[in-house]
Design an enzyme around this catalytic site. Structure first.
Site, PDB file in Angstrom:
ATOM      1  N   HIS A  88      -7.642 -20.837 -30.877  1.00 34.71           N
ATOM      2  CA  HIS A  88      -7.600 -22.258 -31.222  1.00 34.71           C
ATOM      3  C   HIS A  88      -8.983 -22.716 -31.711  1.00 34.71           C
ATOM      4  O   HIS A  88      -9.114 -23.337 -32.765  1.00 34.71           O
ATOM      5  CB  HIS A  88      -7.149 -23.038 -29.984  1.00 34.71           C
ATOM      6  N   GLU A  89     -10.017 -22.351 -30.947  1.00 33.27           N
ATOM      7  CA  GLU A  89     -11.379 -22.754 -31.321  1.00 33.27           C
ATOM      8  C   GLU A  89     -11.846 -22.053 -32.590  1.00 33.27           C
ATOM      9  O   GLU A  89     -12.515 -22.654 -33.433  1.00 33.27           O
ATOM     10  CB  GLU A  89     -12.358 -22.457 -30.178  1.00 33.27           C
ATOM     11  N   HIS A  92     -10.596 -23.863 -35.631  1.00 32.06           N
ATOM     12  CA  HIS A  92     -11.456 -25.012 -35.966  1.00 32.06           C
ATOM     13  C   HIS A  92     -12.709 -24.523 -36.692  1.00 32.06           C
ATOM     14  O   HIS A  92     -13.096 -25.057 -37.732  1.00 32.06           O
ATOM     15  CB  HIS A  92     -11.945 -25.723 -34.698  1.00 32.06           C
TER      16      HIS A  92
HETATM   17 ZN   LIG Z   1      -8.878 -28.184 -30.692  1.00 37.04          ZN
END
Ligand SMILES: [Zn+2]
Length: 397
Positions: A88-89, A92
């Site tokens: 998830h990170e 980003h």
């Molecule tokens: Zn996030």
């Protein structure tokens, strides 16, 4: 529960993450030029997750498994949770990199991850993309895990792990879409308001305000669950709410600070003071003639009108009493190589970055090679507080 709370841009210096409250982290690997670290608190979470899965979830879902198998499954599932938050990170971070932002590190800590982006997106569209890709990644992982769970009919252990990964990623995606800054959903909301109004500060106030509402609701919900006997889950939810509330407040303060800084230059906050020692002045003389009379914390050292160094209170203090009469400041000052100076027209934001990066309390201001004054951390903070109190950088501009 990843929040992607970006660290404040203070350019340069990698050790900054250690100074910004994310110390106590262990660096694991570097992926695509991004340092991945885990905060020590994650080890506690890892233990808790493994324990709760091994004693609660797996014995219930896979009754035929042994206790040892439950603990192994718990450990695997906790590692997959870790990998999910990391992906998830990374999503980003990779989108941020692709859009020209500098990403230095990802720290996985107690409630999820923090991507350490240098600076904020300059355009609402970019912020939208960086924010939305995190929850989307979680949903994709959830879908893949769900497909594995469905396909693993003859293997109940694999099915149980896959179901857990699917559910937890679904929750991660949904939780992060809650429209409260600095959650991803809050960033999405901010980018939309920002795009509609062209006003980043007002957009941040709105998104952070809704983040605080969400945070307080979570705390209330947590307390309500504690009162109803669900102590562990209640404390957990309330703690996340408390964390969110802090994050929303900090983000707002940072944006307010940025709004002010953007309009100011060093000249706006300069302490006009060209008092300076010469390299041969002794430590005792500097204390007597420069430090005590003006209650100064730092004295620039000038040679033939040219700044060659700066000597601070802590430099002076480190010289033993008996040596102060005989030690020239040139021996103890931060010399020309370490001397960071600014000019009156330097943007104040650049000066603040330099102060933070070097952990300085003040910087000499030099105009055409001549020392004209100092800019100090305390003066900058006082000026910003006064401007905020007088609403000089109004919310609507
Ligand atoms: Zn996030």
């Amino acid at each position: 529960m990843s929040t992607a709370a970006r660290q404040q841009p203070v350019s340069g210096a990698p050790p900054r993450s250690e100074r910004s409250g994310l110390g106590n982290s262990l660096r694991l690997v570097t992926i695509g030029g991004i340092d991945v670290a885990v905060h020590v608190s994650w080890l506690v979470i890892f233990g808790l997750v493994t324990w709760s899965l091994a004693t609660g979830y797996f014995p219930q879902i896979v009754p035929e498994s042994t206790a040892t198998q439950d603990w192994i499954l718990g450990g695997i599932a906790a590692l997959l949770l870790f990998a999910s938050v990391l992906l998830h990170e990374l999503a980003h971070s990779f989108v941020a990199k692709a859009r020209g932002l500098d990403v230095r590190s990802i720290t996985l800590f107690i409630f999820g991850g923090v991507s350490n982006l240098a600076g904020e997106a300059k355009k609402p569209g970019v912020e939208f993309q960086i924010a939305i890709v995190g929850p989307l990644t979680s949903f994709v992982i959830a879908a893949v895990a769900f497909a594995i769970a469905v396909a693993s009919e003859g293997a109940p252990m694999i099915g149980a792990v896959a179901t857990y990964v699917a559910v937890i990623n679904g929750l991660l995606g949904v939780f992060n879409l809650v429209p409260g800054f600095p959650l991803d959903g809050g960033r999405v909301l901010r980018s939309i308001v920002w795009s509609a109004t062209g006003n980043l500060r007002r957009a941040t106030e709105l998104a952070a305000g809704s983040g605080q509402v969400v945070a307080w609701l979570m705390m209330l919900w947590g307390f309500w669950r504690v009162l109803n006997g669900d102590v562990l889950a209640g404390i957990w939810i309330a703690a996340i709410g408390w964390f969110l509330q802090n994050a929303a407040q900090t983000s707002l303060q940072q944006t307010v600070l940025e709004t002010h800084l953007r309009r100011l230059r060093v000249a706006d906050v300069i302490r006009p003071d060209s008092t300076a020692a010469s390299p041969s002045t002794t430590v005792a003389e500097v204390i007597e003639q420069f430090v005590l009379p003006g209650a100064r914390r730092a004295v620039p050292v000038v040679d033939g009108g040219r700044p060659v160094g700066i000597v601070t209170l802590s430099d002076l203090r480190d010289v033993p009493l008996e040596a102060r009469e005989s030690t020239p400041v040139s021996q103890i000052m931060a010399g020309p190589d370490a001397l960071v100076t600014v000019t009156p027209v330097t943007p104040l934001r650049t000066a603040v970055e330099a102060l933070a990066e070097g952990e300085f309390d003040q910087l000499p201001v030099v105009d055409e090679g001549r020392l004209v004054g100092l800019v100090t951390r305390g003066d900058v903070m006082r000026l910003l507080q006064i401007r905020e109190a007088l609403d000089l950088d109004g919310r609507d501009r």
